[in-house]
Design a protein around this motif. Structure first.
Motif, short mmCIF file in Angstrom:
data_model
loop_
_atom_site.label_atom_id
_atom_site.label_comp_id
_atom_site.label_asym_id
_atom_site.label_seq_id
_atom_site.Cartn_x
_atom_site.Cartn_y
_atom_site.Cartn_z
N UNK A 1 0.60 -1.33 -0.21
CA UNK A 1 0.07 0.04 0.20
C UNK A 1 0.86 1.13 0.08
N UNK A 2 2.16 1.08 0.23
CA UNK A 2 2.82 2.49 0.84
C UNK A 2 3.09 3.40 -0.42
N UNK A 3 2.97 2.79 -1.58
CA UNK A 3 3.37 3.60 -2.85
C UNK A 3 2.14 4.32 -3.40
N UNK A 4 0.84 4.07 -2.90
CA UNK A 4 -0.48 4.58 -3.60
C UNK A 4 -0.39 5.93 -3.74
N UNK A 5 -0.25 6.80 -2.59
CA UNK A 5 -0.26 8.18 -2.96
C UNK A 5 0.70 8.75 -3.64
N UNK B 1 8.35 2.86 -5.37
CA UNK B 1 8.03 2.49 -3.88
C UNK B 1 7.99 3.72 -3.17
N UNK B 2 7.65 3.70 -1.81
CA UNK B 2 7.43 4.74 -1.02
C UNK B 2 8.87 5.34 -0.64
N UNK B 3 9.67 3.76 -0.03
CA UNK B 3 10.66 4.32 0.66
C UNK B 3 11.87 3.15 0.48
N UNK B 4 13.04 3.54 0.13
CA UNK B 4 14.09 2.61 0.23
C UNK B 4 14.84 2.60 1.36
N UNK B 5 14.65 1.23 2.25
CA UNK B 5 15.24 1.23 3.47
C UNK B 5 16.50 0.43 3.41
N UNK C 1 13.11 -8.72 -13.66
CA UNK C 1 14.08 -9.14 -14.94
C UNK C 1 13.84 -10.27 -15.28
N UNK C 2 13.36 -11.33 -14.90
CA UNK C 2 12.91 -12.63 -15.22
C UNK C 2 12.08 -12.51 -16.18
N UNK C 3 11.17 -11.55 -16.31
CA UNK C 3 10.07 -11.33 -17.05
C UNK C 3 10.40 -10.71 -18.61
N UNK C 4 11.79 -10.58 -18.68
CA UNK C 4 12.31 -9.90 -19.90
C UNK C 4 11.57 -8.57 -20.37
N UNK C 5 11.83 -7.83 -19.46
CA UNK C 5 11.08 -6.12 -19.94
C UNK C 5 12.29 -5.90 -20.44
N UNK C 6 11.85 -4.67 -21.59
CA UNK C 6 12.97 -4.04 -22.55
C UNK C 6 13.89 -3.21 -21.38
N UNK C 7 13.26 -2.42 -20.23
CA UNK C 7 14.23 -1.80 -19.33
C UNK C 7 13.31 -1.93 -17.90
N UNK C 8 14.14 -1.78 -16.96
CA UNK C 8 13.50 -1.88 -15.62
C UNK C 8 14.54 -0.58 -14.87
N UNK C 9 13.43 0.18 -14.19
CA UNK C 9 13.98 1.41 -13.58
C UNK C 9 13.30 1.63 -12.16
N UNK C 10 13.93 2.10 -11.01
CA UNK C 10 13.11 2.09 -9.85
C UNK C 10 13.11 3.64 -9.61
N UNK C 11 11.90 4.17 -8.90
CA UNK C 11 11.69 5.51 -8.44
C UNK C 11 11.10 5.25 -6.78
N UNK C 12 11.94 5.94 -6.06
CA UNK C 12 11.39 6.04 -4.52
C UNK C 12 11.25 7.45 -4.06
N UNK C 13 10.26 7.68 -3.29
CA UNK C 13 10.14 8.92 -2.73
C UNK C 13 11.20 9.38 -1.64
N UNK D 1 1.98 10.19 4.07
CA UNK D 1 1.78 10.26 2.59
C UNK D 1 2.21 8.87 2.22
N UNK D 2 1.40 8.06 2.57
CA UNK D 2 1.32 6.47 2.37
C UNK D 2 2.06 5.62 3.30
#
Ligand code: IMP
Ligand code: MG
Length: 197
Positions: A56-60, A112-116, A129-141, A169-170
């Motif tokens: 639930x954390x990244x909803x807001x 995600x909301x937070x990287x801890x 990555x096992x699902x063979x995406x073109x790219x994977x990036x991550x974004x955290x608040x 805030x989530x």
């Protein structure tokens, strides 16, 4: 990628009664999210983005951020079982349920909301990555860089914060406080209320 510094305006905002201090104000969250949306739009050019929000954390954060992304997007959510005992990480994060969108050959942006400790996002990136995406990036608040247990850095970060357990805030403590418009630190006597067990 510039990471926003916490500004003094954080302390000038009305503080929720259960908070000891406000770490990031509603105003600063809104301002930073607008910039993050522009960074993401510039980063992906004309490409469609498949967003995977960790709930639930990244909803807001996700709901506000995607309104500042100009690319076409697809949105999916993933739920991770809580592997926390109060404010501490214990054990391994487990995925609950499954994604409904196909990620093969897609540009995936995991939010995600937070990287801890880094355990949640490193596990999810390996899984995607096992699902063979073109790219994977991550974004955290938020990023508590000092707390990493596994090596992991997010591609896009809203704010670096100190090693403090935060809510709002989530972000929750025992599922409470997700609806606060700002991010703050709980008063010490509320960090272990027995009636919430
Ligand atoms: P990690 O796997 O240790 O990186 O933690 C990521 C998850 O732990 C986040 O998605 C949050 O749900 C939770 N978490 C980590 N730190 C905090 C905090 O300060 N407040 C609330 N939740 C947190
Ligand atoms: Mg979470």
């Amino acid at each position: 990628m510039p990471i926003e510094k916490l500004t003094s305006s954080a302390s000038s905002v009305a503080v929720h009664a259960d908070l000891d201090s406000v770490l990031v104000s509603e105003f600063d969250i809104k301002k930073r999210i607008k910039k993050l949306g522009a960074e993401i739009t510039a980063l992906y050019g004309q490409e469609e983005i498949t967003i995977v929000a960790v709930i639930n954390g990244a909803i807001l954060f996700t709901a506000d951020l995607i309104r500042h992304i100009e690319n076409p997007i697809r949105l999916d959510c993933i739920r991770i079982s809580s592997y926390r005992n109060d404010t501490k990480s214990v054990g391994k994060p487990q995925v609950l349920g499954h994604l409904s969108l196909d990620l093969a050959n897609r540009h995936v942006l995991l939010i995600d909301d937070i990287l801890d400790t880094g355990k949640t996002l490193s596990m999810l990136v390996s899984m995607i990555q096992k699902m063979h995406p073109a790219t994977v990036r991550t974004c955290v608040l938020l990023d508590k860089r000092g707390r990493r247990e596994v090596e992991f850095e997010a591609d896009l970060v809203g704010f670096q914060i100190p090693d403090k357990f935060v809510v709002g805030y989530g972000l929750d403590f025992a599922e409470r406080y997700r609806n606060l418009p700002c991010i703050g630190v709980l008063k010490p006597h509320l960090q272990n209320p027995p009636e919430w067990a």
